[in-house]
Write a protein that holds these residues in place. Structure first.
Motif, PDB file in Angstrom:
ATOM      1  N   PRO A  40       1.728 -14.280 -12.581  1.00 31.25           N
ATOM      2  CA  PRO A  40       3.168 -14.045 -12.436  1.00 31.25           C
ATOM      3  C   PRO A  40       3.862 -15.255 -11.828  1.00 31.25           C
ATOM      4  CG  PRO A  40       1.965 -12.923 -10.695  1.00 31.25           C
ATOM      5  CD  PRO A  40       0.935 -13.459 -11.644  1.00 31.25           C
ATOM      6  N   ASP A  41       5.166 -15.312 -12.006  1.00 32.87           N
ATOM      7  CA  ASP A  41       5.934 -16.413 -11.432  1.00 32.87           C
ATOM      8  C   ASP A  41       6.039 -16.287  -9.909  1.00 32.87           C
ATOM      9  OD1 ASP A  41       6.660 -17.652 -13.970  1.00 32.87           O
ATOM     10  OD2 ASP A  41       7.875 -15.855 -14.280  1.00 32.87           O
ATOM     11  N   VAL A  42       6.121 -15.035  -9.435  1.00 31.82           N
ATOM     12  CA  VAL A  42       6.252 -14.776  -8.000  1.00 31.82           C
ATOM     13  C   VAL A  42       5.425 -13.545  -7.638  1.00 31.82           C
ATOM     14  CG1 VAL A  42       7.830 -14.268  -6.082  1.00 31.82           C
ATOM     15  CG2 VAL A  42       8.606 -15.720  -7.971  1.00 31.82           C
ATOM     16  N   CYS A  43       4.715 -13.621  -6.517  1.00 39.17           N
ATOM     17  CA  CYS A  43       3.984 -12.468  -5.980  1.00 39.17           C
ATOM     18  C   CYS A  43       4.662 -12.022  -4.692  1.00 39.17           C
ATOM     19  CB  CYS A  43       2.536 -12.833  -5.680  1.00 39.17           C
ATOM     20  SG  CYS A  43       1.591 -13.405  -7.098  1.00 39.17           S
ATOM     21  N   LEU A  44       5.029 -10.744  -4.621  1.00 39.01           N
ATOM     22  CA  LEU A  44       5.569 -10.167  -3.392  1.00 39.01           C
ATOM     23  C   LEU A  44       4.439  -9.421  -2.696  1.00 39.01           C
ATOM     24  CD1 LEU A  44       8.996  -8.635  -4.526  1.00 39.01           C
ATOM     25  CD2 LEU A  44       8.616 -10.772  -3.292  1.00 39.01           C
ATOM     26  N   LEU A  45       4.069  -9.856  -1.494  1.00 39.94           N
ATOM     27  CA  LEU A  45       2.903  -9.308  -0.822  1.00 39.94           C
ATOM     28  C   LEU A  45       3.259  -8.707   0.526  1.00 39.94           C
ATOM     29  CD1 LEU A  45       0.338 -12.232  -1.352  1.00 39.94           C
ATOM     30  CD2 LEU A  45       0.776 -10.278  -2.870  1.00 39.94           C
ATOM     31  N   ASP A  46       2.814  -7.461   0.740  1.00 34.64           N
ATOM     32  CA  ASP A  46       2.855  -6.870   2.069  1.00 34.64           C
ATOM     33  C   ASP A  46       1.732  -7.497   2.897  1.00 34.64           C
ATOM     34  OD1 ASP A  46       3.527  -5.217   4.178  1.00 34.64           O
ATOM     35  OD2 ASP A  46       2.378  -3.514   3.433  1.00 34.64           O
ATOM     36  N   ILE A  47       1.787  -7.389   4.207  1.00 31.06           N
ATOM     37  CA  ILE A  47       0.714  -7.939   5.033  1.00 31.06           C
ATOM     38  C   ILE A  47      -0.405  -6.930   5.229  1.00 31.06           C
ATOM     39  CG2 ILE A  47       0.112  -8.680   7.375  1.00 31.06           C
ATOM     40  CD1 ILE A  47       2.653 -10.277   7.475  1.00 31.06           C
ATOM     41  N   ARG A  48      -0.073  -5.740   5.689  1.00 26.28           N
ATOM     42  CA  ARG A  48      -1.105  -4.756   6.011  1.00 26.28           C
ATOM     43  C   ARG A  48      -1.444  -3.915   4.779  1.00 26.28           C
ATOM     44  NH1 ARG A  48       0.379  -2.767  12.197  1.00 26.28           N
ATOM     45  NH2 ARG A  48       0.379  -4.871  13.109  1.00 26.28           N
ATOM     46  N   ASP A  70       0.806  -1.221   0.000  1.00 23.83           N
ATOM     47  CA  ASP A  70       0.000   0.000   0.000  1.00 23.83           C
ATOM     48  C   ASP A  70       0.842   1.275   0.000  1.00 23.83           C
ATOM     49  OD1 ASP A  70       0.945  -0.308   2.569  1.00 23.83           O
ATOM     50  OD2 ASP A  70      -0.928   0.284   3.553  1.00 23.83           O
ATOM     51  N   GLN A  71       2.159   1.151   0.130  1.00 23.93           N
ATOM     52  CA  GLN A  71       3.035   2.327   0.099  1.00 23.93           C
ATOM     53  C   GLN A  71       3.706   2.443  -1.269  1.00 23.93           C
ATOM     54  OE1 GLN A  71       5.550   2.943   3.619  1.00 23.93           O
ATOM     55  NE2 GLN A  71       4.488   1.232   4.598  1.00 23.93           N
ATOM     56  N   GLU A  72       3.435   3.544  -1.942  1.00 26.94           N
ATOM     57  CA  GLU A  72       3.960   3.737  -3.297  1.00 26.94           C
ATOM     58  C   GLU A  72       5.482   3.731  -3.314  1.00 26.94           C
ATOM     59  OE1 GLU A  72       3.564   6.806  -7.108  1.00 26.94           O
ATOM     60  OE2 GLU A  72       2.611   7.298  -5.190  1.00 26.94           O
ATOM     61  N   MET A  73       6.103   4.332  -2.298  1.00 27.37           N
ATOM     62  CA  MET A  73       7.560   4.383  -2.268  1.00 27.37           C
ATOM     63  C   MET A  73       8.161   2.981  -2.155  1.00 27.37           C
ATOM     64  SD  MET A  73       8.646   7.439  -2.674  1.00 27.37           S
ATOM     65  CE  MET A  73      10.318   7.369  -2.071  1.00 27.37           C
ATOM     66  N   VAL A  74       7.496   2.119  -1.405  1.00 26.38           N
ATOM     67  CA  VAL A  74       7.980   0.737  -1.284  1.00 26.38           C
ATOM     68  C   VAL A  74       7.868   0.033  -2.629  1.00 26.38           C
ATOM     69  CG1 VAL A  74       7.551  -1.505  -0.227  1.00 26.38           C
ATOM     70  CG2 VAL A  74       7.471   0.560   1.174  1.00 26.38           C
ATOM     71  N   ARG A  75       6.724   0.193  -3.290  1.00 23.38           N
ATOM     72  CA  ARG A  75       6.550  -0.446  -4.604  1.00 23.38           C
ATOM     73  C   ARG A  75       7.595   0.049  -5.594  1.00 23.38           C
ATOM     74  NH1 ARG A  75       1.281   1.245  -3.813  1.00 23.38           N
ATOM     75  NH2 ARG A  75       1.268   2.442  -5.757  1.00 23.38           N
ATOM     76  N   MET A  76       7.850   1.357  -5.591  1.00 23.75           N
ATOM     77  CA  MET A  76       8.856   1.925  -6.497  1.00 23.75           C
ATOM     78  C   MET A  76      10.242   1.373  -6.178  1.00 23.75           C
ATOM     79  SD  MET A  76       7.617   5.915  -6.701  1.00 23.75           S
ATOM     80  CE  MET A  76       9.146   6.373  -7.519  1.00 23.75           C
ATOM     81  N   GLY A  77      10.553   1.289  -4.885  1.00 25.53           N
ATOM     82  CA  GLY A  77      11.864   0.782  -4.488  1.00 25.53           C
ATOM     83  C   GLY A  77      12.058  -0.667  -4.874  1.00 25.53           C
ATOM     84  N   PHE A  78      11.035  -1.487  -4.618  1.00 30.98           N
ATOM     85  CA  PHE A  78      11.118  -2.901  -5.001  1.00 30.98           C
ATOM     86  C   PHE A  78      11.269  -3.044  -6.510  1.00 30.98           C
ATOM     87  CE2 PHE A  78       8.771  -4.977  -1.158  1.00 30.98           C
ATOM     88  CZ  PHE A  78       9.837  -4.622  -0.348  1.00 30.98           C
ATOM     89  N   ARG A  79      10.498  -2.258  -7.251  1.00 29.45           N
ATOM     90  CA  ARG A  79      10.577  -2.330  -8.714  1.00 29.45           C
ATOM     91  C   ARG A  79      11.986  -2.007  -9.198  1.00 29.45           C
ATOM     92  NH1 ARG A  79       7.404  -1.945 -13.462  1.00 29.45           N
ATOM     93  NH2 ARG A  79       5.422  -1.943 -12.324  1.00 29.45           N
ATOM     94  N   MET A  80      12.578  -0.946  -8.642  1.00 32.14           N
ATOM     95  CA  MET A  80      13.934  -0.544  -9.052  1.00 32.14           C
ATOM     96  C   MET A  80      14.939  -1.646  -8.738  1.00 32.14           C
ATOM     97  SD  MET A  80      14.033   3.477  -7.922  1.00 32.14           S
ATOM     98  CE  MET A  80      15.771   3.599  -8.333  1.00 32.14           C
TER      99      MET A  80
END
Length: 216
Positions: A48-56, A9-19
């Protein structure tokens, strides 16, 4: 190419993981979403081959998303790695019970994130050894979870050695070095064990070992 979906749910986390992920030539991020409902929808659409999921997350939390995508009742489960800030035993328990192939803390660093994705893709799993041992000890005689069912046929002595090593959080390479086996032999024993005990991955194998009393 390993195709990855990111749900946080945090855009910065998604951007960081993507990079981090897309800096490697063998990984492609096919979608990133901000809530659990979208995670389930996109994962089922894109496979997808792998899903990265946050909990909250809003809508559905990552634990419920894991159950819907990788749970024991899912006919064609996806590979899920839970990545969270919260190192809570109840979260790890639920994630693994719901079919997660790995559990990673967000502060683990880029190298472990990449390793977790690659491990999940090849049918392996990455849970930090300290979490693995701390958590899976609870399976040993726990009143919360039923004890493990017996294997369909007895495990051989070498298979038991491999299971005990898996339950301690060792990788296949580390098991091979400790037991003086080739990597292919370790994988053969592990596949045989999983067939006998009905486990889908090494995390379930480790859980079975603790719950059945093979290790204590």
């Amino acid at each position: 190419m390993i195709r990855v979906l990111i749900a946080d749910d945090q855009e910065m986390v998604r951007m960081g993981f993507r990079m981090i992920l897309e800096s490697h030539d063998d990984i492609e991020v096919v979608a990133d979403v901000a809530d659990g409902v979208s995670a389930v929808s996109k994962a089922r659409e894109l496979r997808p081959d792998v899903c990265l999921l946050d909990i909250r997350m809003p809508g559905l939390d990552g634990l419920e998303v894991t159950r819907q995508l990788a749970g024991p009742d899912v006919t064609d489960p996806l590979k899920v790695v839970v990545v969270t800030t919260f190192d809570l035993d109840e979260y790890v328990h639920t994630a693994l019970r719901n079919g997660a192939s790995g559990f990673l803390l967000k502060d683990a660093g880029p190298a472990l994130l990449i390793e977790a994705v690659r491990a999940a893709d090849r049918g392996d799993a990455l849970v930090s050894p300290q979490i693995t041992v701390r958590l899976l000890k609870h399976f040993d005689g726990s009143s919360v979870k039923p004890r493990a069912k017996p294997p369909s046929e007895p495990l051989t002595a070498r298979e038991l050695d491999v299971v005990k090593a898996v339950a301690r959080g060792l990788t296949n390479t580390e098991i091979g070095a400790e037991l003086f086996m080739s990597l292919s032999t370790v994988k053969t024993h592990l596949a045989s064990v999983q067939g006998k005990i009905g486990a889908r991955n090494r995390v379930e194998t480790a859980a079975w070992a603790w719950r059945s009393g093979v290790v204590s």
